[in-house]
Design a protein around this motif. Structure first.
Motif, PDB file in Angstrom:
ATOM      1  N   LYS A   9       3.436  29.106 -38.162  1.00  0.00           N
ATOM      2  CA  LYS A   9       3.144  29.801 -36.920  1.00  0.00           C
ATOM      3  C   LYS A   9       2.204  28.941 -36.079  1.00  0.00           C
ATOM      4  N   GLY A  10       2.521  28.780 -34.792  1.00  0.00           N
ATOM      5  CA  GLY A  10       1.690  27.981 -33.900  1.00  0.00           C
ATOM      6  C   GLY A  10       2.204  26.564 -33.701  1.00  0.00           C
ATOM      7  N   ASP A  11       3.119  26.089 -34.567  1.00  0.00           N
ATOM      8  CA  ASP A  11       3.692  24.747 -34.415  1.00  0.00           C
ATOM      9  C   ASP A  11       4.603  24.696 -33.187  1.00  0.00           C
ATOM     10  N   THR A  12       4.761  23.508 -32.627  1.00  0.00           N
ATOM     11  CA  THR A  12       5.708  23.295 -31.541  1.00  0.00           C
ATOM     12  C   THR A  12       6.993  22.733 -32.144  1.00  0.00           C
ATOM     13  N   VAL A  13       8.110  23.379 -31.814  1.00  0.00           N
ATOM     14  CA  VAL A  13       9.399  22.951 -32.358  1.00  0.00           C
ATOM     15  C   VAL A  13      10.395  22.724 -31.234  1.00  0.00           C
ATOM     16  N   LYS A  14      11.421  21.924 -31.532  1.00  0.00           N
ATOM     17  CA  LYS A  14      12.514  21.673 -30.602  1.00  0.00           C
ATOM     18  C   LYS A  14      13.777  22.262 -31.216  1.00  0.00           C
ATOM     19  N   ILE A  15      14.555  22.948 -30.406  1.00  0.00           N
ATOM     20  CA  ILE A  15      15.792  23.542 -30.888  1.00  0.00           C
ATOM     21  C   ILE A  15      16.871  22.466 -30.846  1.00  0.00           C
ATOM     22  N   ILE A  16      17.522  22.239 -32.001  1.00  0.00           N
ATOM     23  CA  ILE A  16      18.479  21.133 -32.112  1.00  0.00           C
ATOM     24  C   ILE A  16      19.933  21.592 -32.085  1.00  0.00           C
ATOM     25  N   ASP A  19      22.633  27.873 -28.347  1.00  0.00           N
ATOM     26  CA  ASP A  19      22.631  28.061 -26.899  1.00  0.00           C
ATOM     27  C   ASP A  19      21.409  27.444 -26.219  1.00  0.00           C
ATOM     28  N   ASP A  20      20.266  27.436 -26.903  1.00  0.00           N
ATOM     29  CA  ASP A  20      19.020  26.925 -26.326  1.00  0.00           C
ATOM     30  C   ASP A  20      18.737  25.483 -26.745  1.00  0.00           C
ATOM     31  N   LYS A  21      19.775  24.722 -27.093  1.00  0.00           N
ATOM     32  CA  LYS A  21      19.613  23.341 -27.558  1.00  0.00           C
ATOM     33  C   LYS A  21      18.818  22.516 -26.550  1.00  0.00           C
ATOM     34  N   GLY A  22      17.819  21.773 -27.059  1.00  0.00           N
ATOM     35  CA  GLY A  22      17.008  20.906 -26.211  1.00  0.00           C
ATOM     36  C   GLY A  22      15.700  21.531 -25.769  1.00  0.00           C
ATOM     37  N   LYS A  43      16.167  32.026 -27.226  1.00  0.00           N
ATOM     38  CA  LYS A  43      17.091  33.040 -27.739  1.00  0.00           C
ATOM     39  C   LYS A  43      16.613  34.444 -27.340  1.00  0.00           C
ATOM     40  N   ILE A  44      16.520  34.641 -26.033  1.00  0.00           N
ATOM     41  CA  ILE A  44      16.072  35.913 -25.464  1.00  0.00           C
ATOM     42  C   ILE A  44      17.244  36.887 -25.444  1.00  0.00           C
ATOM     43  N   ALA A  45      16.994  38.114 -25.902  1.00  0.00           N
ATOM     44  CA  ALA A  45      18.004  39.173 -25.853  1.00  0.00           C
ATOM     45  C   ALA A  45      17.421  40.339 -25.059  1.00  0.00           C
ATOM     46  N   SER A  70      17.129  25.951 -39.897  1.00  0.00           N
ATOM     47  CA  SER A  70      17.835  24.658 -39.892  1.00  0.00           C
ATOM     48  C   SER A  70      18.189  24.216 -38.473  1.00  0.00           C
ATOM     49  N   ASN A  71      18.063  25.106 -37.495  1.00  0.00           N
ATOM     50  CA  ASN A  71      18.392  24.769 -36.114  1.00  0.00           C
ATOM     51  C   ASN A  71      17.184  24.347 -35.292  1.00  0.00           C
ATOM     52  N   VAL A  72      16.016  24.220 -35.931  1.00  0.00           N
ATOM     53  CA  VAL A  72      14.819  23.770 -35.220  1.00  0.00           C
ATOM     54  C   VAL A  72      14.213  22.566 -35.945  1.00  0.00           C
ATOM     55  N   ALA A  73      13.540  21.714 -35.187  1.00  0.00           N
ATOM     56  CA  ALA A  73      12.860  20.539 -35.738  1.00  0.00           C
ATOM     57  C   ALA A  73      11.438  20.520 -35.206  1.00  0.00           C
ATOM     58  N   LYS A  74      10.490  20.247 -36.080  1.00  0.00           N
ATOM     59  CA  LYS A  74       9.088  20.186 -35.689  1.00  0.00           C
ATOM     60  C   LYS A  74       8.857  18.981 -34.790  1.00  0.00           C
ATOM     61  N   VAL A  75       8.115  19.185 -33.695  1.00  0.00           N
ATOM     62  CA  VAL A  75       7.785  18.101 -32.761  1.00  0.00           C
ATOM     63  C   VAL A  75       6.505  17.436 -33.275  1.00  0.00           C
ATOM     64  N   GLU A  76       6.596  16.147 -33.554  1.00  0.00           N
ATOM     65  CA  GLU A  76       5.443  15.396 -34.070  1.00  0.00           C
ATOM     66  C   GLU A  76       4.550  14.921 -32.927  1.00  0.00           C
ATOM     67  N   GLY A  77       3.315  14.563 -33.284  1.00  0.00           N
ATOM     68  CA  GLY A  77       2.397  13.990 -32.308  1.00  0.00           C
ATOM     69  C   GLY A  77       1.615  15.008 -31.516  1.00  0.00           C
TER      70      GLY A  77
END
Length: 78
Positions: A9-16, A19-22, A43-45, A70-77
């Motif tokens: 919780k609190g990490d920044t992730v990128k959707i890979i 529908d919200d890719k990028g 992924k707003i509903a 599996s559809n998200v990747a942690k943003v480093e840095g």
């Protein structure tokens, strides 16, 4: 059988994928038993809300839905 994830919780992730890719966003919650995460503004509903004491009119509310981890990747840095 909860698996240990590197995303918290609190990490920044990128959707890979999906529908919200990028998009990037902050993790609001991790659901380890389901293997999903909830990412802010992704992924707003549109959910219907019945009238209640605190919400007299009812109507619609926008809500973030869980995304498979599996559809998200942690943003480093950070």
């Amino acid at each position: 059988m909860a698996t240990k994830f590197k995303i918290k919780k609190g990490d920044t992730v990128k959707i890979i994928s999906g529908d919200d890719k990028g998009k990037t966003g902050e993790v609001l919650a991790v659901l380890p038993t389901k293997g999903k995460v909830i990412v802010k503004d992704c992924k707003i509903a549109k959910k219907t809300v019945k009238p209640s004491e605190e919400n007299k009119d009812g109507g619609f509310v926008n809500k973030e839905m869980p995304i498979d981890i599996s559809n998200v990747a942690k943003v480093e840095g950070e």
